[in-house]
Design an enzyme around this catalytic site. Structure first.
Site, PDB file in Angstrom:
ATOM      1  N   SER B 207      37.005 111.912  11.784  1.00  0.00           N
ATOM      2  CA  SER B 207      37.266 112.319  13.146  1.00  0.00           C
ATOM      3  C   SER B 207      38.689 112.864  13.222  1.00  0.00           C
ATOM      4  CB  SER B 207      37.114 111.083  14.033  1.00  0.00           C
ATOM      5  OG  SER B 207      37.219 111.436  15.366  1.00  0.00           O
ATOM      6  N   CYS B 373      35.004 103.107  19.034  1.00  0.00           N
ATOM      7  CA  CYS B 373      35.052 103.717  17.711  1.00  0.00           C
ATOM      8  C   CYS B 373      35.733 102.776  16.731  1.00  0.00           C
ATOM      9  CB  CYS B 373      35.816 105.042  17.774  1.00  0.00           C
ATOM     10  SG  CYS B 373      35.726 105.986  16.249  1.00  0.00           S
TER      11      CYS B 373
END
Ligand SMILES: [Fe+2]
Ligand SMILES: [Fe+2]
Lengths: 479, 415
Positions: B207, B373
């Site tokens: 990410s 996350c």
């Protein structure tokens, strides 16, 4: 005794391991250098991890390697810019002859002298700046200071390499002497005046790197023209590092100016001469900045020596030291009949007088230097202008406060008006930092060691180095 | 007209030292009395001039429709403002890039990536949709067959050297290739070489940790937060191929990159949006990106930012230093540490429970977006905390979760 692998310790592109004699000479010199660094280098912080740039080779990718290193472990390397195939002497009597790879016997003494004078300035500035770490306005600035210091150390190595490699026993003695002299020492001072002045605080440091290091740049530029190829290549590589020193000075003063005009605008002060109110905010008023400029500019101008000089003429004719950007000048590069206008005091008035160009080389180099300074000052003024404050920083008249050359026995104002001794004594505090100014600037010098924070008298940089964020911990002090 | 990335020199930062002009192998750099400039007709993005520049002024870039000529650049006191481009224009730019690279831009992630993302989003409990105000994401612009080639411009450890986990902050520069990536999206990295059975390595997704306009504003670069993975079994150490490859990259190395990937885990763009972010370890990457986007573009937005961030110790918490510097009125930060000597173990869910009232006040608000996350292991604890917080305040998390998910307000990515 501890075994040191010098080939590994000293990154180099001079095939050090292939020259036993030279390697031994440097091995002998190295412990003295480290002693000097520990006793005369930065006071404190020798055990701190500093985010430094180390050159490991001379190609664009290799000479900017960033990483944390303790200063005494910095790898002071020996680098010469890549050789130019078929390079010839560019000026003087030997113009057009192949550049010399060895020292021509008859030029040994003057060349050694040029190299040791240049070499002497390098450790001198480290000595002058040794106390500054303790009052750094931020970790970023502290890192910049130490970067300048280790690179000046490397410049000393560069000159010592030349002395050892090409000047035999005399060279070795000279290299030793470079470690013995001390800035400001009464018995064994550094060779040039400006390098015996203390650098007492950070405003002086920024001014020094802007004005005095820039003298270094111009000396290196003219030595980079030398017919003695190893000197030329050494200086060309040093210039890439010198650029960082100019940057520290130019951006340092610019950030001081920025902070001052910002504070003035925040407080609604429009008059730059409202010194008391401006100082109450803990920033440095513009007139005081001007005084420091006056001082550092005039002291640095002295480094160019006498305007008219037969030594300089000889060095040029011999092909040892050229002019700034010699290769871009369109003339005979021998200066047989050419003239150069030199500003002189004639019957109490400043006048441009045409002099034989060969004798006016110092004047010419200094004029080029002044132009280069002016370009930086222009940037500072942009900051003031953008902030809407009416004030212009100016480089003082070349006759102001001079100890060297033809203006050393007159007094002149920064605007260039002649004064008698009494008037000078009475008014000099208007133009040069007074003891009150010094006291005030000193009072601001408090260390700021929190990452990302800056002392109140200086703005944060617009960009930090190596694309690092502003709050990067550039110096890990306690490691 | 297609967008192009132009190399410029920042006249406010440049000190005219001539180093770049000296360095440039093809004489693309020139100057007048005031400025050093890059000639757009000559520069070929070789980047030789970047590292020797003592100021960083040389590292300046603008996306432009028509390049600024040198005469124009000579007159500048400062760089021109970065123009805002529409989605269509950026699409065209990335389309061009994809075509240049011989790749195809399609509406879905490739299978191998899709599988990874499916697994990561399992904890969401259903199919997610992006926030309605999210920017339009581009996906799959670069593929395994036609990857972008990025250059490493920075790589350093951000956890303290004594800390057990070795987490790196890696910055990749895409040169002149357009790489449009949004906060919350991932990029794929393919380690070079083959595995023990002679097959090419799997792609790994990371990410992005930087906002859409680059790690440095207006730079065509992205930052990643990568933890060096080493598993130990039977007294042996097995270094993870991709993470070790990335952590060991040197400045100047080239890396093959695919993506971007992901079209739902995106941030809302409207200033009223409240964003609740829950993460552990390197799961912080998308939140660093989102937070930085908000900080750069709308630092005074009325929407709240609330961060719950867990690590074993402060030394292992990536970006711990910079985080502490963000003002309270900008972001509400809650840190949990599970292995601080002589202190009770504390996890993100414990911190969430401590802030029960504030979390419960935000959740039902249709401007609130919740993101989770990090490691798979955090999911259950966080879910239990959300259930407890809701029931304490007369809400039902199961119902709320699906409402939020269907309106693009609930997102999970755990690995
Ligand atoms: Fe130097
Ligand atoms: Fe210097």
């Amino acid at each position: 005794m501890q075994q040191i692998n010098y080939d590994e310790l000293i990154p180099n592109n001079v095939n050090l391991s292939g020259d036993r004699r030279l390697q031994r000479a440097l091995e002998k010199w190295h412990p003295g250098y480290i002693d000097w660094w520990m006793s005369m280098g930065p006071d404190g912080f020798q055990a701190s991890q500093v985010y430094l740039r180390t050159a490991v080779s001379v190609d664009p990718k290799g000479w900017a390697n960033f990483g944390f290193v303790k200063m005494p472990d910095y790898r002071w390397g020996i680098f010469l810019a890549p050789a130019e195939e078929g390079r010839t002497v560019g000026f003087g009597r030997h113009k057009g002859e192949p550049a010399w790879q060895e020292v021509p016997g008859e030029y040994r003494a003057p060349l050694r002298r040029l190299i040791s004078i240049q070499g002497d300035t390098e450790p001198a500035s480290v000595e002058q700046q040794r106390h500054l770490g303790k009052t750094a306005p931020s970790l970023y600035d502290m890192r910049n200071l130490f970067q300048v210091n280790v690179e000046e150390g490397r410049h000393l190595w560069a000159m010592v390499y030349l002395l050892h490699a090409y000047f035999g026993r005399d060279g070795r003695e000279e290299a030793e002497a470079l470690l013995q002299r001390r800035s400001g020492d009464e018995d064994k001072p550094r060779v040039l005046g400006a390098f015996n002045e203390d650098t007492p605080h950070w405003l002086a440091f920024f001014m020094f790197t802007f004005f005095t290091d820039r003298d270094g740049k111009f000396q290196l530029e003219s030595l980079a023209q030398s017919g003695f190829d190893p000197l030329s290549r050494t200086c060309r590589f040093m210039l890439t590092e010198e650029a960082h020193h100019m940057f520290v000075g130019e951006s340092g003063v610019m950030r001081v100016v920025q902070r001052t005009v910002d504070a003035m605008n925040e407080a609604g002060i429009t008059d730059p001469h409202d010194v008391n109110r401006i100082r109450e905010m803990g920033v440095i008023d513009l007139p005081t900045i001007q005084k420091y400029m006056n001082f550092h500019f005039s002291v640095s101008a002295d480094l160019f020596g006498s305007e008219m000089s037969t030594n300089a003429a000889n060095a040029y004719t011999m092909g040892l030291k050229g002019r700034y950007k010699e290769e871009k000048i369109d003339d005979d590069h021998q200066l047989h009949d050419s003239v150069y206008p030199v500003l002189k005091l004639v019957d109490g008035e400043f006048r441009w007088v045409e002099e034989p160009a060969l004798n006016a080389l110092n004047a010419r180099l200094r004029d080029d230097y002044v132009k280069d300074c002016a370009a930086g000052v222009k940037r500072w003024n942009k900051v003031i202008e953008k902030a809407g404050i009416e004030f212009t920083l100016e480089i003082p008249h070349i006759a102001f406060n001079r100890q060297m050359g033809q203006f050393s026995d007159v007094h002149a104002t920064p605007k260039g008006d002649i004064l008698d001794d009494a008037a000078w004594e009475q008014r000099k505090d208007e133009w040069l930092p007074s003891s009150d100014d010094e006291t005030y600037v000193h009072s601001l010098m408090k260390a700021v060691t929190e990452p990302g924070e800056y002392a109140g008298w200086i703005a944060a940089p617009k960009v930090a180095i190596d694309s690092k964020p502003g709050d990067f911990e550039f110096v890990r002090i306690a490691s | 007209m297609a967008l192009k990335r132009q190399h410029l020199i920042d006249p406010e930062v440049c000190i005219r030292c001539n180093t770049c002009e000296e360095t440039c192998p093809i004489d693309a750099v020139t100057h007048n009395e005031d400025n050093y400039v890059v000639d757009p007709d000559i520069c070929n993005y070789c980047m030789d001039c970047i590292s020797p520049c003592p100021t960083g002024a040389i590292d300046s870039w603008r996306m432009v429709k028509a390049a600024y000529g040198i005469e124009e650049q000579f007159e500048w006191d400062e760089l021109p403002e970065e123009a805002e481009y529409t989605d269509e224009e950026l699409a065209e730019a990335s389309g061009d890039a994809a075509n240049d690279a011989g790749g195809v831009r399609s509406g879905s992630d490739p299978d191998e990536v899709d599988e990874i993302l499916q697994r990561a989003r399992a904890g969401q409990g259903g199919k997610a949709v992006p926030p309605p105000s999210a920017a339009h994401p581009y996906i799959n612009v670069y593929t395994r067959d036609a990857p972008a080639v990025a250059r490493v411009v920075g790589n350093y450890r951000i956890t303290e050297s004594q800390a057990g986990s070795d987490i790196h902050h890696v910055v990749l520069d895409f040169g002149s290739q357009a790489f449009p990536v949004l906060e919350g999206q991932s990029i794929g990295i393919i380690p070079p070489g083959e595995d023990a059975r002679g097959r090419p390595h799997h792609v790994r997704l990371y990410s992005v940790a930087s906002p859409r306009d680059g790690e440095r504003p207006n730079h065509n670069n992205v930052a990643l937060t990568v933890k060096r993975e080493i598993t130990e079994a039977d007294g042996q150490r097995f270094p993870g191929v991709a993470s070790n490859y990335i952590c060991d990259l040197q400045k100047g190395d080239e890396v093959k990159v695919t993506g971007p990937f992901g079209n739902t885990f995106l941030m809302p763009n409207h200033p009223e949006a409240n964003i609740i972010m829950v993460c552990t370890g390197t799961g912080s990457a998308p939140f660093r990106a989102m937070t930085e986007r908000r900080r750069r573009r709308m630092a005074d937005a009325p929407g709240k930012l609330m961060l719950f961030f867990g690590a074993r110790t402060p030394q292992e918490l990536p970006y711990f230093g910079p985080l502490r510097k963000l003002p309270e009125r900008f972001i509400d930060i809650n840190l949990a540490f599970s292995r601080v000597p002589e202190q009770p173990r504390e996890y993100v869910q414990d911190r969430m429970r401590l802030r029960s009232t504030d979390v419960a006040a935000l959740l039902p608000d249709e401007n609130t977006y919740l993101y989770i996350c990090g490691l798979k292991g955090m999911e259950d604890g966080v879910k239990e905390a959300l259930e407890a917080i809701c029931s304490e305040h007369g809400l039902d998390w199961t119902v709320l979760a699906s409402t939020m998910r269907e309106s693009g307000r609930f997102h999970v990515e755990t690995y």
